[in-house]
Scaffold this motif. Structure first.
Motif, mmCIF file in Angstrom:
data_model
loop_
_atom_site.group_PDB
_atom_site.id
_atom_site.type_symbol
_atom_site.label_atom_id
_atom_site.label_comp_id
_atom_site.label_asym_id
_atom_site.label_seq_id
_atom_site.Cartn_x
_atom_site.Cartn_y
_atom_site.Cartn_z
ATOM 1 N N ILE A 39 0.869 94.425 25.149
ATOM 2 C CA ILE A 39 0.075 93.422 24.443
ATOM 3 C C ILE A 39 -0.180 93.972 23.049
ATOM 4 C CG2 ILE A 39 -2.088 92.134 24.392
ATOM 5 C CD1 ILE A 39 -2.226 92.632 27.493
ATOM 6 N N ASP A 40 0.353 93.291 22.065
ATOM 7 C CA ASP A 40 0.194 93.723 20.677
ATOM 8 C C ASP A 40 -1.290 93.813 20.346
ATOM 9 O OD1 ASP A 40 1.145 94.560 18.246
ATOM 10 O OD2 ASP A 40 2.149 92.685 17.758
ATOM 11 N N TRP A 41 -1.724 94.972 19.883
ATOM 12 C CA TRP A 41 -3.150 95.196 19.652
ATOM 13 C C TRP A 41 -3.323 96.112 18.459
ATOM 14 C CZ3 TRP A 41 -7.250 93.053 22.143
ATOM 15 C CH2 TRP A 41 -8.499 93.611 21.926
ATOM 16 N N ILE A 89 1.034 97.996 32.018
ATOM 17 C CA ILE A 89 0.637 97.142 30.896
ATOM 18 C C ILE A 89 -0.231 97.975 29.965
ATOM 19 C CG2 ILE A 89 -0.627 95.084 30.188
ATOM 20 C CD1 ILE A 89 0.130 93.863 32.851
ATOM 21 N N ARG A 90 0.060 97.879 28.693
ATOM 22 C CA ARG A 90 -0.704 98.626 27.685
ATOM 23 C C ARG A 90 -0.913 97.745 26.471
ATOM 24 N NH1 ARG A 90 0.801 104.003 29.180
ATOM 25 N NH2 ARG A 90 0.109 104.059 31.326
ATOM 26 N N ALA A 95 6.955 98.748 20.121
ATOM 27 C CA ALA A 95 7.986 99.790 20.109
ATOM 28 C C ALA A 95 7.376 101.170 20.357
ATOM 29 C CB ALA A 95 8.747 99.770 18.782
ATOM 30 N N GLU A 96 6.296 101.480 19.651
ATOM 31 C CA GLU A 96 5.656 102.783 19.817
ATOM 32 C C GLU A 96 5.104 102.949 21.231
ATOM 33 O OE1 GLU A 96 2.705 102.837 16.745
ATOM 34 O OE2 GLU A 96 4.200 102.998 15.149
ATOM 35 N N THR A 97 4.558 101.878 21.782
ATOM 36 C CA THR A 97 3.971 101.950 23.115
ATOM 37 C C THR A 97 5.054 102.086 24.177
ATOM 38 O OG1 THR A 97 2.095 100.663 22.318
ATOM 39 C CG2 THR A 97 2.360 100.828 24.701
ATOM 40 N N LEU A 98 6.158 101.375 24.039
ATOM 41 C CA LEU A 98 7.268 101.537 24.984
ATOM 42 C C LEU A 98 7.806 102.967 24.939
ATOM 43 C CD1 LEU A 98 9.189 98.165 24.587
ATOM 44 C CD2 LEU A 98 7.945 98.959 26.619
#
Length: 144
Positions: A39-41, A89-90, A95-98
């Motif tokens: 989830i873009d945050w 889920i984060r 991209a950075e989170t994946l």
């Protein structure tokens, strides 16, 4: 060393094709499959203490809803096919989170769709797939 595949999902047609590709690879190689939804945050906003508390509640509600509506049904379907799968889920930059999830779970390959659900944003700022290929220390497979 067991093989761990990570697939990024954003509910787009392209991410669905990436999921199919990843599931086939996981089934063939008896690999673990991590299904990730980001989830873009943005952490960059100024809020009062009350706004931050409300934002945290919204964030927790978003995580729960994403599990129920996006990841859990996919993981259940994969498990019915005898694929060892789990969902993650984060919040964060996709991209950075994946990349971070891949490192956390020891992924040997990150699989992502070429085009996600936000084509206009990707044309203006660059796609998640493009960014991930540039920053990842883990091999990335981009599914058209």
């Amino acid at each position: 060393m067991s093989k761990v595949l990570l697939v990024g999902m954003d509910c787009s047609n392209c991410s669905n094709r990436a999921l199919e590709y990843a599931a086939e690879r996981a089934e063939d190689s008896k690999s673990q499959l991590i299904v990730a939804h980001v989830i873009d945050w943005s952490p960059f906003s100024f809020n009062t203490a009350q706004e931050n508390a409300e934002r945290h509640k919204r964030r927790e509600a978003e995580l729960q809803r994403a599990h129920e509506e996006v990841v859990d049904p996919v993981v259940s379907d994969l498990r019915e096919k005898k694929i060892y799968a789990r969902g993650v889920i984060r919040h964060g930059h996709p991209a950075e989170t994946l990349q971070a999830i891949g490192e956390e779970f020891g992924a040997t390959n990150i699989i992502i769709g070429k085009t996600g659900s936000s084509r206009i944003k990707s044309q203006l700022f660059g796609s998640v797939a493009n960014t991930l290929v540039q920053i990842s220390k883990i091999p990335v497979t981009v599914v058209p």
